[in-house]
Design a protein around this motif. Sequence first.
Motif, PDB file in Angstrom:
ATOM      1  N   GLN A   1      27.336 -12.149 -10.281  1.00 42.93           N
ATOM      2  CA  GLN A   1      26.329 -12.052 -11.346  1.00 42.93           C
ATOM      3  C   GLN A   1      26.932 -11.594 -12.674  1.00 42.93           C
ATOM      4  OE1 GLN A   1      23.835 -10.146  -8.386  1.00 42.93           O
ATOM      5  NE2 GLN A   1      22.051 -10.956  -9.442  1.00 42.93           N
TER       6      GLN A   1
ATOM      7  N   ASP B   1      15.009 -10.253 -12.065  1.00 40.29           N
ATOM      8  CA  ASP B   1      15.463  -9.259 -11.091  1.00 40.29           C
ATOM      9  C   ASP B   1      15.980  -7.999 -11.765  1.00 40.29           C
ATOM     10  OD1 ASP B   1      17.521 -10.994 -12.003  1.00 40.29           O
ATOM     11  OD2 ASP B   1      18.841 -10.358 -10.381  1.00 40.29           O
ATOM     12  N   GLY B   2      16.540  -8.139 -12.951  1.00 43.97           N
ATOM     13  CA  GLY B   2      17.053  -6.962 -13.633  1.00 43.97           C
ATOM     14  C   GLY B   2      18.012  -7.348 -14.738  1.00 43.97           C
TER      15      GLY B   2
ATOM     16  N   SER C   1      21.795  -7.626 -16.013  1.00 41.87           N
ATOM     17  CA  SER C   1      23.192  -7.643 -15.586  1.00 41.87           C
ATOM     18  C   SER C   1      24.036  -7.268 -16.791  1.00 41.87           C
ATOM     19  CB  SER C   1      23.615  -9.024 -15.104  1.00 41.87           C
ATOM     20  OG  SER C   1      22.679  -9.524 -14.190  1.00 41.87           O
TER      21      SER C   1
ATOM     22  N   GLY D   1      17.912 -12.623 -16.543  1.00 37.99           N
ATOM     23  CA  GLY D   1      17.704 -14.045 -16.210  1.00 37.99           C
ATOM     24  C   GLY D   1      16.299 -14.392 -15.772  1.00 37.99           C
TER      25      GLY D   1
HETATM   26 MG    MG Z   1      19.641 -11.721 -12.788  1.00 32.75          MG
END
Ligand code: MG
Length: 365
Positions: A325, A14-15, A17, A10
């Motif tokens: 998430q 952040d990473g 999912s 996203g």
């Molecule tokens: Mg994310």
Amino acid sequence: MALAIGLMSGTSCDGISAALVEFRGRHVRLIGFRTSTYPESLAQLLRHARELAVPHAAQLHVLLGELFAKAARDLLRLRRTPARRVTVIGSHGHTVYHGPRDPIPCTLQLGEPAIIAERTGIPVVADFRPRDLAVGGEGAPLIPFFDRWRFGTGAPRALQNIGGIANVTIVGRRLRPIAFDTGPGNCLLDMAAQRLTRGKQRFDRHGAMAQRGQVDLAIVRRMWTHPYFRRPPPKSTGPEVFNESFLRSVFGQRWVSRRADVVATVTYFTAYSIAESYRRFVPVRLSEVIVSGGGVFNRTLMNHLKRLLDPLPVRSIVRYGLHPQAKEPAAFALLALRAIRHQPNHFPSTTGASHARILGNLTPA
Ligand SMILES: [Mg+2]
Ligand SMILES: Nc1ncnc2c1ncn2[C@@H]1O[C@H](COP(=O)(O)OP(=O)(O)OP(=O)(O)O)[C@@H](O)[C@H]1O
């Protein structure tokens, strides 16, 4: 019954999912979920990916493909599920550019599907957005399809996602879904937390910093005068609008004052812009608000939202069996499954497309 994996990266950078989901008729069950956090250097690179020269962008496309593949494989290992049991992977990729209103409408998500298919042995459906653009749509939002499919049977409800940007879908029986971005989600908050802690904190964990600070209502009012909040839906926004220059322009000198106060004010504003957007633009009486996205973990933000919307119940999506998430990756798992079954998988009424189409390109295993 079918198993599918959804992969999502996203706007918060952040990473990745990853969700492993079981679909049985209209029922969806989350079997596994995992976030693979990006190292800070890669998160930085992704935030500035638009500035990359083409060879570097091409390399990033492949690198992300490898990371998406790894995220899927790690999830399968975690849940002890053999790849051959999984029908399809729906990979959203990472958006590096979205320009639906450019003279030449375009959108670009990176994360090479050929690599994902090769490394996992599972067919991959990716590149969902371009087909919607090709029929005159905005290429977004796509999640309302899942929201309606999963939550659209009862009284009107709001599905509020608080990711980098905050977006809502209103669904209910006999209701044409309404969807729009309410405004900033965690993006301003993360920015404030990162700048004010000189990068020591990527975000305000559980809203602890906001909890300690004082909300400045004059600044909240100033933020609310931004023209985006007056524009009627359908509408969407992004970090090109709600970014550090926006914060600096509304805080002025106060930007460098007590950092807990800045974070407290931005946190309150995030909840305020969601609640006030419902008042302005939601034409039906809601029975419930179901919140997803990383913002659910920010207790201060959730408490503000509950208070501002009282007596409307505001609940985490966890109550419905989904990790906060996991909704977005689960949605792309559904869209991919629909695509390989040749079933339409978007709502032209929410994207502005002229026709319903089957979104996504298939890379066979
Ligand atoms: Mg994310
Ligand atoms: N424990 C926590 N406390 C406070 N905030 C959190 C916590 N965990 C995650 N977050 C927030 O959630 C954000 C990530 O949320 P999410 O993954 O839903 O957003 P995203 O990747 O930007 O997706 P989208 O595409 O929906 O914008 C983080 O940047 C952070 O601000």
